[in-house]
Design a protein around this motif. Structure first.
Motif, PDB file in Angstrom:
ATOM      1  N   ASN A 107      -8.284  -8.761 -10.416  1.00  0.00           N
ATOM      2  CA  ASN A 107      -7.694  -7.505 -10.871  1.00  0.00           C
ATOM      3  C   ASN A 107      -7.222  -7.637 -12.307  1.00  0.00           C
ATOM      4  O   ASN A 107      -6.362  -8.462 -12.624  1.00  0.00           O
ATOM      5  CB  ASN A 107      -6.515  -7.113  -9.974  1.00  0.00           C
ATOM      6  CG  ASN A 107      -5.904  -5.788 -10.383  1.00  0.00           C
ATOM      7  OD1 ASN A 107      -6.553  -4.949 -11.009  1.00  0.00           O
ATOM      8  ND2 ASN A 107      -4.649  -5.578 -10.031  1.00  0.00           N
ATOM      9  N   THR A 109      -5.008  -6.554 -14.600  1.00  0.00           N
ATOM     10  CA  THR A 109      -3.734  -5.847 -14.673  1.00  0.00           C
ATOM     11  C   THR A 109      -3.455  -5.406 -16.119  1.00  0.00           C
ATOM     12  O   THR A 109      -4.099  -5.881 -17.062  1.00  0.00           O
ATOM     13  CB  THR A 109      -2.597  -6.755 -14.208  1.00  0.00           C
ATOM     14  OG1 THR A 109      -2.493  -7.851 -15.134  1.00  0.00           O
ATOM     15  CG2 THR A 109      -2.849  -7.286 -12.798  1.00  0.00           C
ATOM     16  N   GLU A 128     -11.301   1.810 -14.760  1.00  0.00           N
ATOM     17  CA  GLU A 128     -10.276   1.312 -13.840  1.00  0.00           C
ATOM     18  C   GLU A 128     -10.645   1.687 -12.408  1.00  0.00           C
ATOM     19  O   GLU A 128     -10.625   2.862 -12.040  1.00  0.00           O
ATOM     20  CB  GLU A 128      -8.918   1.898 -14.219  1.00  0.00           C
ATOM     21  CG  GLU A 128      -7.778   1.478 -13.317  1.00  0.00           C
ATOM     22  CD  GLU A 128      -7.627  -0.026 -13.245  1.00  0.00           C
ATOM     23  OE1 GLU A 128      -8.140  -0.615 -12.266  1.00  0.00           O
ATOM     24  OE2 GLU A 128      -7.008  -0.610 -14.151  1.00  0.00           O
ATOM     25  N   GLN A 135      -1.312   1.754 -11.218  1.00  0.00           N
ATOM     26  CA  GLN A 135      -1.895   0.873 -12.235  1.00  0.00           C
ATOM     27  C   GLN A 135      -2.609   1.699 -13.306  1.00  0.00           C
ATOM     28  O   GLN A 135      -2.495   1.396 -14.501  1.00  0.00           O
ATOM     29  CB  GLN A 135      -2.862  -0.125 -11.606  1.00  0.00           C
ATOM     30  CG  GLN A 135      -3.494  -1.061 -12.632  1.00  0.00           C
ATOM     31  CD  GLN A 135      -4.088  -2.301 -12.010  1.00  0.00           C
ATOM     32  OE1 GLN A 135      -3.395  -3.068 -11.339  1.00  0.00           O
ATOM     33  NE2 GLN A 135      -5.383  -2.514 -12.218  1.00  0.00           N
ATOM     34  N   GLN A 139      -1.894   1.740 -17.315  1.00  0.00           N
ATOM     35  CA  GLN A 139      -2.923   1.554 -18.344  1.00  0.00           C
ATOM     36  C   GLN A 139      -2.879   2.691 -19.356  1.00  0.00           C
ATOM     37  O   GLN A 139      -2.972   2.469 -20.578  1.00  0.00           O
ATOM     38  CB  GLN A 139      -4.324   1.481 -17.707  1.00  0.00           C
ATOM     39  CG  GLN A 139      -4.497   0.459 -16.591  1.00  0.00           C
ATOM     40  CD  GLN A 139      -4.653  -0.970 -17.066  1.00  0.00           C
ATOM     41  OE1 GLN A 139      -4.144  -1.360 -18.108  1.00  0.00           O
ATOM     42  NE2 GLN A 139      -5.344  -1.780 -16.266  1.00  0.00           N
TER      43      GLN A 139
END
Length: 257
Positions: A107, A109, A128, A135, A139
């Motif tokens: 992942n 991150t 993504e 998350q 971003q």
């Protein structure tokens, strides 16, 4: 439609024979004829194969690369940084990070994205696919003014675009291109109620497209629309007769046949 992706995950990248990949890209680049940018998927297990694929894609005339993160949950941050840096040095062209932990086990991150942006100068965006709304929010909040944050989350894309994702790369957009362009326009206009109604309307069909291994259901559905999509490449198999019936019924109900 603002760009086209060839040889992505739904494009069966790793299953397409090496000698056929260049042919795929040549056809796409020639057909698009610079009307929109063409992005090529680079989904490889090792850095040397990734570099070779990236160089071949650049030679074919694509505008950017969608580069998958390294496979394996044990990949270190340094390994990820070096992987992208080596590809960047080899081709010197725009790169989008392909974050798909459901496939790679790794992942990317927001903290890893930060490290990549500090190390790799040609990164211009991220697809993504972590299926984590929070998350995607992080971003966008941290990097939305520096790179293009694109949704790859089939069931969240409408709402991720509403909060600031610049677009989406989705399997179902092959089947519903006009509908997704309309949802994109609604998101840009911040028309949340209309967008939600459309998102909910097509959600059952999206679920059916992933009821069996992608892209089997999608290829069947596109063939029902008149496209010569062919059969999925092994190890993906043609879908069951019961799912064929479900897709036929749902597509007829939604008026997309």
């Amino acid at each position: 439609v603002h760009s086209l992706l060839a040889l992505g995950g739904t494009g069966e990248n790793m299953a397409v024979p090496q000698q056929a990949r260049r042919q795929v890209l040549d056809i796409v680049v020639k057909t698009v004829n610079k009307r929109v940018p063409v992005v090529a998927g680079v989904v490889e297990l090792g850095v040397y194969d990734a570099i070779r694929c990236a160089q071949m894609s650049k030679e074919a005339g694509v505008d950017a690369l969608l580069v998958s993160t390294p496979f394996g949950a044990a990949t270190s941050l340094q390994g990820c940084l070096d992987f992208f840096a080596k590809i960047d040095e080899a081709v010197n062209m725009p790169i989008l990070i392909y974050n798909f932990p459901g496939r790679t086990g790794y992942n990317t991150t927001p903290d890893i994205v930060q490290a990549l942006l500090d190390r790799v100068p040609n990164i211009i965006g991220i697809k993504e696919c972590a299926e984590k709304f929070d998350q995607t929010m992080q971003q966008i909040a941290r990097f939305g003014d520096r790179i293009e944050v694109l949704s790859g989350n089939e069931y969240l894309a409408a709402w991720e675009m509403l909060i600031g994702a610049k677009g989406a790369i989705l399997a179902s957009s092959n089947l519903l291109p006009g509908q997704w362009v309309e949802m994109y326009d609604l998101a840009q206009a911040r028309k949340a109620d209309e967008l939600t109604r459309m998102g909910m309307k097509y959600h059952p069909l999206q679920k059916l497209l992933f009821k069996e291994q992608n892209p089997g259901p999608l290829k069947y559905a596109m063939s029902r629309q008149g496209f010569d999509a062919g059969s999925p490449l092994l190890p993906v198999c043609p879908i069951s007769k019961s799912l064929e019936k479900e897709l036929d019924d749902m597509m007829e109900k939604l008026g997309v046949l």
